[in-house]
Write an enzyme that holds these catalytic residues in place. Structure first.
Site, PDB file in Angstrom:
ATOM      1  N   LYS A   1      34.711  50.907  48.325  1.00  0.00           N
ATOM      2  CA  LYS A   1      34.475  49.583  48.801  1.00  0.00           C
ATOM      3  C   LYS A   1      36.043  48.864  48.855  1.00  0.00           C
ATOM      4  CE  LYS A   1      32.379  45.171  47.732  1.00  0.00           C
ATOM      5  NZ  LYS A   1      31.628  44.379  47.029  1.00  0.00           N
TER       6      LYS A   1
ATOM      7  N   SER B   1      27.453  42.423  48.795  1.00  0.00           N
ATOM      8  CA  SER B   1      28.538  42.493  49.686  1.00  0.00           C
ATOM      9  C   SER B   1      28.820  43.897  49.702  1.00  0.00           C
ATOM     10  CB  SER B   1      29.481  41.586  49.153  1.00  0.00           C
ATOM     11  OG  SER B   1      30.207  41.946  47.852  1.00  0.00           O
TER      12      SER B   1
ATOM     13  N   SER C   1      25.851  42.438  44.180  1.00  0.00           N
ATOM     14  CA  SER C   1      26.156  43.584  45.578  1.00  0.00           C
ATOM     15  C   SER C   1      26.118  45.029  45.603  1.00  0.00           C
ATOM     16  CB  SER C   1      27.680  42.874  45.689  1.00  0.00           C
ATOM     17  OG  SER C   1      27.716  41.607  46.368  1.00  0.00           O
TER      18      SER C   1
HETATM   19  N1  GLN Z   1      25.460  37.675  46.761  1.00  0.00           N
HETATM   20  C1  GLN Z   1      26.371  37.059  45.770  1.00  0.00           C
HETATM   21  C2  GLN Z   1      27.260  36.233  46.287  1.00  0.00           C
HETATM   22  O1  GLN Z   1      27.528  36.056  47.313  1.00  0.00           O
HETATM   23  C3  GLN Z   1      26.678  38.272  45.058  1.00  0.00           C
HETATM   24  C4  GLN Z   1      27.748  38.909  45.580  1.00  0.00           C
HETATM   25  C5  GLN Z   1      28.498  40.021  44.640  1.00  0.00           C
HETATM   26  O2  GLN Z   1      27.727  40.713  43.967  1.00  0.00           O
HETATM   27  N2  GLN Z   1      29.677  40.367  44.963  1.00  0.00           N
HETATM   28  O3  GLN Z   1      27.930  35.835  45.412  1.00  0.00           O
END
Ligand code: GLN
Length: 484
Positions: free
Chosen positions: A78, A153, A177
């Site tokens: 990532k 994400s 995420s």
């Molecule tokens: N969907 C969550 C957010 O937007 C989690 C994102 C993540 O785990 N990086 O904060």
């Protein structure tokens, strides 16, 4: 079988037997990425040259009998993890040209293990999002249906494994995420306990929540990858100095007598009946394997969305203050005024979701509101932690859905609140810092994958692996392939 269809550990046994070289494997994946990824957009940067040179090194190590369990096997990373001299954007225009001067500890571990990085994967900007629609560069698609989101994400890392563009990959999980995109793309994703894996070189979103973890198509691969990336790091004071077990040993155990907690709070209104059916069916399978199902209570679950969406933006607003156009990446140059440069850099460099979080976070931390918001949220976070501590007195793992629905279509959650609410089942474990996995367990009526969430107690990744391994063998995970 074609090269891209093998699991990571299977590729390594081919390498060890001398049936194929790492250069051949790497070339096959790079070719597949070049052909297929233009429709998926799971990569932001394909590092052809670096990959081939790492593959050559791996081949030498294998020849010299100096290979570890996954030496020569490719992976995708990532773009939130810094890689020296390799552009690392974090999915943001703010870092579109950022070439880090150092490596993240996790990347160093992977290099030391002799694994081969194919490239950096697409993500929501600064890891903020649940659909990948917040990437500043392009939207990653779900390989099962390109009209649908891959989740976020770490959508790029999940989609890359689902489309077999990489045998394994890594993402980061702040509020779900890793688990949620794994669930939406029908692959396995694991968030280790907070502190198990070094965050040094992981671009910070919310430092008390962020954690790096793997995606794969088999539990054995997940165990091998955890062996490689886990451990204390003197560069990260929140990484914990406790012994790292050999995670592959967890796969030798059965689940007879294992106690599985099922919280009724996770089967509420709004959960898709197909999701509920798939999870309940898997619980029956686990029971058939000798596990005991126990109803448990996690009463503070319902506050986790509210708590997370104060704590994460608060930490983000502080972490993202460093992007002022002076030290990193993008700078607005058409001005001679310092303050104007700061303002326009941040105005143009950040996307709207990132700005929304900075606003919310700054507000929640400001004098006069701190007690009402940040402090209150932190207090409720403790109650959520206690919920889990109490539950784990009586059970070995907890099973829930990962998300209320399978992957939705692009544009479905335009309203940020709707998007935030879809994180309801992953956020509690993030706030508590416990480990969690998403294991594919079925499909909905649109033929989209559904993930089962398996949560464990602090530093008990092993029991999650034991349970997942038993289920993987019984429910035959990869029985369907994405169409793209
Ligand atoms: N969907 C969550 C957010 O937007 C989690 C994102 C993540 O785990 N990086 O904060």
């Amino acid at each position: 079988m074609e090269i891209h269809e093998y699991k990571a550990h299977e590729l390594h046994s081919l390498l060890k037997k001398g049936e194929i070289s790492s250069v051949e494997i790497t070339k096959a994946f790079l070719k597949r990425i070049d052909t297929i990824d233009p429709t998926i957009n799971s990569f932001l940067n394909i590092t052809h040259e670096a990959a081939l040179s790492q593959a050559k090194e791996a081949d030498n190590r294998i020849k010299n009998k100096n290979a570890g369990p996954l030496t020569g096997v490719p992976y995708a990373l990532k773009d939130v993890v810094v890689t020296k001299d390799i552009t690392t954007t974090c999915g943001s225009k703010m870092l579109y040209n950022f070439k880090p001067p150092y490596n993240a500890t996790v990347y160093n571990h992977l290099k030391k293990a002799g694994m081969v990085m194919l490239g950096k994967t697409n993500m929501d900007e600064f890891a903020m999002g649940s659909s990948n629609e917040n990437s500043a560069f392009c939207t990653c698609k779900n390989p099962w249906d390109i009209e649908r989101i891959p989740g976020g994400s770490s959508g790029g890392s999940a989609a890359a494994v689902a489309a077999e563009l990489a045998p394994v990959s890594f993402g980061s999980d702040t509020g779900g995420s890793i688990r949620q995109p794994a669930s939406h793309c029908g692959v396995i994703g694991m968030k280790p306990t907070y502190g198990r894996v070094s965050r040094y070189g992981l671009i910070a979103f919310a430092s008390s929540l962020d954690q790096i973890g793997p995606f794969a198509k088999s539990i054995k691969d997940i165990a091998e990858l955890l062996n490689i990336i886990s451990g204390h790091d003197q560069c990260d004071s929140t990484s914990v100095q406790i012994e790292i077990p050999d995670y592959t040993k967890a796969l030798n155990k059965g689940i007879k007598g294992i106690k599985i907690g099922v919280p009724h709070q996770y089967f509420t209104e709004g959960i898709d009946p197909d999701v509920e059916k798939a999870i309940k069916k898997t619980l029956i399978t686990a029971e058939g394997l000798g596990a005991e199902i126990i109803d448990i209570d996690l009463p503070y679950t319902e506050y986790s969305v509210a708590v997370y969406y104060i704590i994460a933006p608060a930490e983000a607003s502080s972490n993202l203050a460093r992007y002022d156009g002076v030290k990193y990446g993008y700078r607005f140059k058409e001005t001679s005024q310092l303050l104007d440069m700061y303002k326009k850099t941040r105005l143009n460099g950040f996307g709207s979701e990132v700005k929304r979080r900075i606003l919310i976070g700054t507000f929640a931390l400001s004098a006069g509101y701190y007690d009402a918001y940040f402090k209150k949220a932190s207090q409720i976070r403790t109650l959520i932690i206690n919920d889990f501590k109490n539950a784990f007195k009586n059970v070995d793992v907890i099973m829930t859905p990962v998300a209320p629905t399978a992957a939705f279509k692009f544009g479905f959650a335009k309203d940020p609140l709707k998007m935030y609410l879809s994180d309801i089942f992953t956020l509690p474990a993030s706030l508590a810092g416990i480990p969690g996995m998403s294991l594919p367990c079925g499909f909905d009526s649109n033929n989209m994958p559904i993930g089962l969430q398996i949560l464990g107690s602090y530093f008990n990744e092993e029991t999650i692996l034991t349970v997942a391994n038993a289920l993987e063998k019984t429910i035959k995970l990869n029985y369907k392939k994405p169409s793209k």
